[in-house]
Design an enzyme around this catalytic site. Structure first.
Site, PDB file in Angstrom:
ATOM      1  N   CYS A   1       0.626  -1.212   0.076  1.00 40.00           N
ATOM      2  CA  CYS A   1      -0.133  -0.096  -0.068  1.00 40.00           C
ATOM      3  C   CYS A   1       0.768   1.426  -0.064  1.00 40.00           C
ATOM      4  CB  CYS A   1      -0.954   0.070   0.975  1.00 40.00           C
ATOM      5  SG  CYS A   1      -2.288   1.160   1.089  1.00 40.00           S
ATOM      6  N   CYS A   2       1.743   1.164   0.787  1.00 41.70           N
ATOM      7  CA  CYS A   2       2.863   2.340   0.994  1.00 41.70           C
ATOM      8  C   CYS A   2       3.502   2.557  -0.547  1.00 41.70           C
ATOM      9  CB  CYS A   2       3.736   2.346   2.059  1.00 41.70           C
ATOM     10  SG  CYS A   2       3.395   2.587   3.963  1.00 41.70           S
TER      11      CYS A   2
ATOM     12  N   CYS B   1      -3.658   3.519   9.433  1.00 44.99           N
ATOM     13  CA  CYS B   1      -2.197   2.917   9.620  1.00 44.99           C
ATOM     14  C   CYS B   1      -1.842   3.865  10.960  1.00 44.99           C
ATOM     15  CB  CYS B   1      -1.158   2.879   8.566  1.00 44.99           C
ATOM     16  SG  CYS B   1      -1.922   1.636   7.300  1.00 44.99           S
TER      17      CYS B   1
ATOM     18  N   CYS C   1       7.587   3.953   6.439  1.00 39.46           N
ATOM     19  CA  CYS C   1       6.778   3.723   5.169  1.00 39.46           C
ATOM     20  C   CYS C   1       7.729   3.343   3.862  1.00 39.46           C
ATOM     21  CB  CYS C   1       5.907   4.921   4.662  1.00 39.46           C
ATOM     22  SG  CYS C   1       7.019   6.507   4.348  1.00 39.46           S
TER      23      CYS C   1
END
Length: 236
Positions: A122-123, A208, A231
């Site tokens: 996702c990051c 998050c 991240c």
């Protein structure tokens, strides 16, 4: 000496940091803008360090370029802060950089709530790739890293070779403590994210980021269910 990622050697970084080691943050910023000019950008998360850096940068280059990685998943308080900063510093060139795909497209391609199953993926989609594309337009970038924030940041220099983005990373706040950051914010009455007053020392995406209990590490609220505190922007 040409200051570009491709041509700077490790000895060059040592030499530059030796020249800057007794300088304060404003002097480091002046050196950075004198060296890179419009080919320097500040990648800002609008955390507490970000507010200090924005204020310092505005004193050196009023129309400096600033980018914010708009993942589409930030807290409403973060977006509100950005609007307040735009009003306080109207000459700054603040750009919100978004991923190539929308949250809906991500869910369709990778499944719902990817951040719960694979936060690194996702990051990468919503932060790393967008920043990589943005930084490719500049020779160097500014970051608000401080040495005391985490063990992985303890050896950060004013000027760093950034392998991840093949760039030069300038970190003017490496010697600042958290107490000094907040003293500056209060002294100069700077706007800041109100989530900081609710035990969020480090603020990222809404899904998050959790509040931190007294005595816990300041980054323990980030990706708290995973062995992850970064991240990926500052690795390499």
């Amino acid at each position: 000496m040409t200051l570009s990622y491709q041509q700077l050697t490790e000895d060059d970084y040592v030499r530059v940091n030796e020249q800057l080691k007794k300088k304060d943050s404003i002097e480091v910023l002046k050196w950075a803008y004198q060296t890179f000019g419009d080919e320097l950008v500040y990648a800002c998360s609008f955390g507490a360090e970000g507010m200090v850096l924005i204020d310092l940068i505005s004193k050196v280059k009023q129309d400096a370029a600033i980018v914010f990685l708009d993942t589409d998943f930030h807290f409403a308080e973060t977006y509100d802060l950005i609007e307040r900063v735009k009003k306080k510093y109207p000459l700054l060139q603040i750009k919100l950089v978004r991923p190539a795909i929308s949250p809906e497209e991500q869910a369709a391609s990778y499944g719902e709530r990817l951040w719960e199953r694979d936060p690194d993926a996702c990051c990468k989609i919503r932060k790393l790739v967008p920043l990589e594309n943005e930084l490719s337009q500049y020779r160097a970038w500014i970051s608000g890293l401080r040495r005391e924030q985490s063990p992985s940041r303890a050896h950060t220099q004013f000027v760093n070779r950034d392998e991840r983005f093949q760039s030069i990373k300038i970190c003017p706040l490496i010697h600042w403590t958290e107490e000094e950051i907040w003293m500056y914010i209060k002294l100069h009455q700077l706007p800041y994210n109100e989530l900081h007053d609710r035990n969020y020392p480090s603020i990222g995406c809404e899904y998050c980021t959790k509040p931190v209990a007294a005595g816990e590490d300041s980054r323990s609220g980030r990706w708290s269910n995973f062995n992850k505190t970064e991240c990926g922007l500052h690795q390499g």
